[in-house]
Enzyme design. Sequence first.
Site, mmCIF file in Angstrom:
data_model
loop_
_atom_site.group_PDB
_atom_site.id
_atom_site.type_symbol
_atom_site.label_atom_id
_atom_site.label_comp_id
_atom_site.label_asym_id
_atom_site.label_seq_id
_atom_site.Cartn_x
_atom_site.Cartn_y
_atom_site.Cartn_z
ATOM 1 N N GLY A 150 0.985 -0.799 0.373
ATOM 2 C CA GLY A 150 -0.415 -0.002 -0.181
ATOM 3 C C GLY A 150 0.787 1.233 -0.161
ATOM 4 O O GLY A 150 -0.168 2.276 0.405
ATOM 5 N N GLN A 151 2.070 1.145 -0.237
ATOM 6 C CA GLN A 151 3.063 2.248 -0.546
ATOM 7 C C GLN A 151 2.494 3.452 -1.560
ATOM 8 O O GLN A 151 3.093 2.391 -2.581
ATOM 9 C CB GLN A 151 4.561 2.270 -0.184
ATOM 10 C CG GLN A 151 5.686 3.283 -0.282
ATOM 11 C CD GLN A 151 7.232 2.660 -0.250
ATOM 12 O OE1 GLN A 151 7.597 1.091 -0.172
ATOM 13 N NE2 GLN A 151 7.812 4.034 0.187
ATOM 14 N N HIS B 210 8.202 6.218 4.860
ATOM 15 C CA HIS B 210 7.440 6.832 5.881
ATOM 16 C C HIS B 210 6.594 6.488 6.961
ATOM 17 O O HIS B 210 6.747 5.030 6.379
ATOM 18 C CB HIS B 210 6.751 7.830 4.971
ATOM 19 C CG HIS B 210 5.814 7.342 4.539
ATOM 20 N ND1 HIS B 210 5.986 7.252 3.127
ATOM 21 C CD2 HIS B 210 4.534 6.753 4.744
ATOM 22 C CE1 HIS B 210 4.959 6.259 2.219
ATOM 23 N NE2 HIS B 210 4.089 6.654 3.307
HETATM 24 P P1 5GP Z 1 1.549 5.806 1.785
HETATM 25 O O1 5GP Z 1 -0.374 4.828 1.469
HETATM 26 O O2 5GP Z 1 2.150 5.861 0.684
HETATM 27 O O3 5GP Z 1 1.969 4.824 3.142
HETATM 28 O O4 5GP Z 1 0.988 6.517 2.265
HETATM 29 C C1 5GP Z 1 1.428 8.161 2.047
HETATM 30 C C2 5GP Z 1 0.792 9.024 2.201
HETATM 31 O O5 5GP Z 1 1.481 10.330 2.282
HETATM 32 C C3 5GP Z 1 -0.954 9.124 2.733
HETATM 33 O O6 5GP Z 1 -1.810 8.392 3.707
HETATM 34 C C4 5GP Z 1 -1.408 10.223 2.269
HETATM 35 O O7 5GP Z 1 -2.630 10.995 2.762
HETATM 36 C C5 5GP Z 1 -0.091 10.824 2.033
HETATM 37 N N1 5GP Z 1 0.181 12.703 1.559
HETATM 38 C C6 5GP Z 1 0.329 11.965 0.026
HETATM 39 N N2 5GP Z 1 1.102 12.706 -0.612
HETATM 40 C C7 5GP Z 1 0.646 14.688 0.418
HETATM 41 C C8 5GP Z 1 1.032 15.700 0.750
HETATM 42 O O8 5GP Z 1 1.765 16.248 -0.055
HETATM 43 N N3 5GP Z 1 1.109 15.715 2.272
HETATM 44 C C9 5GP Z 1 0.427 15.437 2.916
HETATM 45 N N4 5GP Z 1 0.984 16.088 4.220
HETATM 46 N N5 5GP Z 1 0.131 14.363 2.977
HETATM 47 C C10 5GP Z 1 0.158 13.864 1.485
#
Ligand code: 5GP
Length: 113
Positions: free
Chosen positions: A92-93, A99
Amino acid sequence: MDCIFCKIVEGTVPSNKVYEDEKIVAFKDINPEAPVHIVIIPKEHIESVKELDDNNAQIVSHIILAAKKIAKDLGISESGFRIVNNCGKDGGQTVPHLHFHLLGGRDMQWPPG
Ligand code: 5GP
Ligand code: ZN
């Protein structure tokens, strides 16, 4: 490099930061899945857990200890919280910059979907 989280580190993309030190930044997720949803990232661009090794993996304990402090500062230490890392497509990345999610403020449910 066209990385949204590197741009947040640089400040060229705005974010609601809740914590910063010399190694990491923590900010509110733009699309929160819980009342408290913080994203914690290393300032260094590391793509995912798969790029961690003995030379850089100490950033993970640094992030976990910061998450503990942020949870306390945001009032979810007593009620409990979840720290999540998503790695790769099936994990789910969606952002290829390492992060960890800090989630809380509601019953997070287990197992996740
Ligand atoms: P992943 O799905 O990769 O584990 O998590 C990425 C997270 O980053 C998601 O929950 C998404 O909402 C958040 N995210 C993506 N782009 C941005 C952004 O530009 N600003 C902020 N504050 N969060 C973001
Ligand atoms: Zn990056």
